[in-house]
Design an enzyme around this catalytic site. Sequence first.
Site, PDB file in Angstrom:
ATOM      1  N   PRO A 216      34.827 -16.175  38.522  1.00  0.00           N
ATOM      2  CG  PRO A 216      35.692 -17.918  37.228  1.00  0.00           C
ATOM      3  CD  PRO A 216      34.909 -17.634  38.461  1.00  0.00           C
TER       4      PRO A 216
ATOM      5  CB  ALA B  72      35.278 -17.136  33.058  1.00  0.00           C
TER       6      ALA B  72
ATOM      7  N   GLY C 196      28.616 -16.360  34.565  1.00  0.00           N
ATOM      8  CA  GLY C 196      27.569 -15.415  34.943  1.00  0.00           C
ATOM      9  C   GLY C 196      27.946 -14.464  36.062  1.00  0.00           C
TER      10      GLY C 196
ATOM     11  CB  ALA D 221      26.439 -13.388  40.382  1.00  0.00           C
TER      12      ALA D 221
ATOM     13  CG  ASP E  82      23.689 -15.469  32.074  1.00  0.00           C
ATOM     14  OD1 ASP E  82      23.242 -16.404  31.382  1.00  0.00           O
ATOM     15  OD2 ASP E  82      24.862 -15.071  32.028  1.00  0.00           O
TER      16      ASP E  82
HETATM   17  N1  LIG Z   1      33.577  -8.934  41.178  1.00  0.00           N
HETATM   18  C1  LIG Z   1      33.113  -8.003  40.336  1.00  0.00           C
HETATM   19  N2  LIG Z   1      33.146  -6.704  40.676  1.00  0.00           N
HETATM   20  C2  LIG Z   1      32.654  -5.770  39.827  1.00  0.00           C
HETATM   21  N3  LIG Z   1      32.144  -6.028  38.607  1.00  0.00           N
HETATM   22  C3  LIG Z   1      32.095  -7.305  38.218  1.00  0.00           C
HETATM   23  C4  LIG Z   1      32.561  -8.367  39.066  1.00  0.00           C
HETATM   24  N4  LIG Z   1      32.383  -9.539  38.434  1.00  0.00           N
HETATM   25  C5  LIG Z   1      31.831  -9.218  37.223  1.00  0.00           C
HETATM   26  N5  LIG Z   1      31.652  -7.896  37.096  1.00  0.00           N
HETATM   27  C6  LIG Z   1      31.136  -7.202  35.893  1.00  0.00           C
HETATM   28  O1  LIG Z   1      30.730  -8.199  34.942  1.00  0.00           O
HETATM   29  C7  LIG Z   1      31.558  -8.133  33.743  1.00  0.00           C
HETATM   30  C8  LIG Z   1      31.762  -9.535  33.164  1.00  0.00           C
HETATM   31  O2  LIG Z   1      30.528  -9.986  32.651  1.00  0.00           O
HETATM   32  P1  LIG Z   1      30.398 -10.862  31.321  1.00  0.00           P
HETATM   33  O3  LIG Z   1      31.320 -10.338  30.276  1.00  0.00           O
HETATM   34  O4  LIG Z   1      28.941 -10.962  30.998  1.00  0.00           O
HETATM   35  O5  LIG Z   1      30.945 -12.275  31.756  1.00  0.00           O
HETATM   36  P2  LIG Z   1      30.342 -13.373  32.716  1.00  0.00           P
HETATM   37  O6  LIG Z   1      28.972 -12.940  33.073  1.00  0.00           O
HETATM   38  O7  LIG Z   1      30.366 -14.624  31.892  1.00  0.00           O
HETATM   39  O8  LIG Z   1      31.261 -13.498  33.874  1.00  0.00           O
HETATM   40  C9  LIG Z   1      32.830  -7.454  34.234  1.00  0.00           C
HETATM   41  O9  LIG Z   1      33.508  -6.797  33.162  1.00  0.00           O
HETATM   42  C10 LIG Z   1      32.296  -6.443  35.261  1.00  0.00           C
HETATM   43  O10 LIG Z   1      31.751  -5.305  34.617  1.00  0.00           O
HETATM   44  C1  LIG Z   2      25.620 -16.009  25.317  1.00  0.00           C
HETATM   45  C2  LIG Z   2      24.511 -15.869  26.341  1.00  0.00           C
HETATM   46  O1  LIG Z   2      23.466 -16.797  26.000  1.00  0.00           O
HETATM   47  C3  LIG Z   2      24.997 -16.247  27.755  1.00  0.00           C
HETATM   48  C4  LIG Z   2      26.136 -15.410  28.284  1.00  0.00           C
HETATM   49  O2  LIG Z   2      26.557 -15.900  29.550  1.00  0.00           O
HETATM   50  P1  LIG Z   2      27.843 -15.298  30.297  1.00  0.00           P
HETATM   51  O3  LIG Z   2      27.596 -13.825  30.449  1.00  0.00           O
HETATM   52  O4  LIG Z   2      29.015 -15.577  29.420  1.00  0.00           O
HETATM   53  O5  LIG Z   2      27.891 -16.010  31.602  1.00  0.00           O
HETATM   54  C5  LIG Z   2      23.954 -14.467  26.287  1.00  0.00           C
HETATM   55  C6  LIG Z   2      22.641 -14.289  27.031  1.00  0.00           C
HETATM   56  O6  LIG Z   2      21.861 -15.251  27.171  1.00  0.00           O
HETATM   57  O7  LIG Z   2      22.389 -13.151  27.479  1.00  0.00           O
HETATM   58 MG   LIG Z   3      27.458 -12.157  31.776  1.00  0.00          MG
END
Ligand SMILES: Nc1ncnc2c1ncn2[C@@H]1O[C@H](COP(=O)(O)OP(=O)(O)O)[C@@H](O)[C@H]1O
Ligand SMILES: C[C@@](O)(CCOP(=O)(O)O)CC(=O)O
Ligand SMILES: [Mg+2]
Length: 338
Positions: free
Chosen positions: A112, A115, A118, A122, A164
């Site tokens: 997701p 959320a 990471g 990924a 991450d």
């Molecule tokens: N399936 C996907 N396709 C394209 N971009 C993605 C996808 N999943 C994540 N991303 C990118 O990563 C961002 C979310 O990252 P972030 O806010 O750091 O949250 P988290 O790493 O916790 O999921 C999205 O706004 C998008 O730019």
């Molecule tokens: C808040 C933080 O420690 C982790 C962020 O993780 P995520 O992108 O929310 O999965 C920021 C970082 O380490 O870059």
């Molecule tokens: Mg992130």
Amino acid sequence: MTTCSAPGKVYLFGEHAVVYGEPAVPCAIERRARVAVEPRADGRVRVDAADLSLDGFTVTWGGDIDDRPDVDVPAPLLSAAMEYIEAAVDQARDAADAPEAGFDITVESAIPLGAGLGSSAAVVVAGIDAATRALGTELDPEAVARRAYEAEYEVQDGQASRADTFCSAMGGAVRVEGDDTRTIDAPPLPFVVGYDGGAGDTGALVAGVRALREEHDFAADTVETVGDLTREGERLLADADPDREPSGELLADLGELMDFNHGLLEALGVSSRSLDAMVWAAREAGAHGAKLTGAGGGGCTVALDPSDETEHALGYSAECEQSFRAELATEGVRVEEP
Ligand SMILES: Nc1ncnc2c1ncn2[C@@H]1O[C@H](COP(=O)(O)OP(=O)(O)O)[C@@H](O)[C@H]1O
Ligand SMILES: C[C@@](O)(CCOP(=O)(O)O)CC(=O)O
Ligand SMILES: [Mg+2]
């Protein structure tokens, strides 16, 4: 066509504090992002990212900015969504010494977005590996991790740790303290994830902690305390047998530290009503410990429970949209059959 995948992660301990040089222990989980790449001769980049919350779209860019949207979404929203892919493309062009390279890119992800699992790391890790391979250059996972960190650092305006991206590239459990990144042994921990269906803004949440820390010594002390409890958690993991199911005593000790970690993250202002509710639902169901994972603000919690109780209780909790068990992913970034 070259396809690579990379796992998401949960933080056992230490998110946010890791941005200020404290140690953190993220663990890769079996939820992957897959990025398929085909080079194109015209230097353009076409991205098909159907999981993005903008309702599924295809974007082409490369030359004139006016070429960009072939979807009906506001330009700032679109570029915010595409920034991570764009940064991964830049890193791959640089690594392969092919500044003009163009690509057709397809992203599919079971992680997701925004959320705390990471998804950004990924996508960037899998994207860099696939795009460099498509250009005939092979990077080892450490080099992919370094470049993925550069990409996240750039997109998040300098507010990113190596945690991450290193975890996603290497797989398994890792520990990160500043520039020092290593894989560590961990037993198969029984992670249960709760997802509230929402998301947090990583950049804004990190900036909020930074401001608190600069304003109050006690907030700076709170960040240091997260580092202390992480070090204690690492000692527990180091004493455990990585090839055995973890004992109830180990889970209880790790869980206690996770509970403490959640309390400190709450104090630093990065929890939310629904994250707190899911943490409590897990604890009341008998989880050994529970905390938010990642940046916070909304998104996911992680609990330790070898039984099905926590997953079921979260499933019935009004705040939780989805609960699932997350296996530790021992493999990091890898090449997939197309
Ligand atoms: N399936 C996907 N396709 C394209 N971009 C993605 C996808 N999943 C994540 N991303 C990118 O990563 C961002 C979310 O990252 P972030 O806010 O750091 O949250 P988290 O790493 O916790 O999921 C999205 O706004 C998008 O730019
Ligand atoms: C808040 C933080 O420690 C982790 C962020 O993780 P995520 O992108 O929310 O999965 C920021 C970082 O380490 O870059
Ligand atoms: Mg992130």
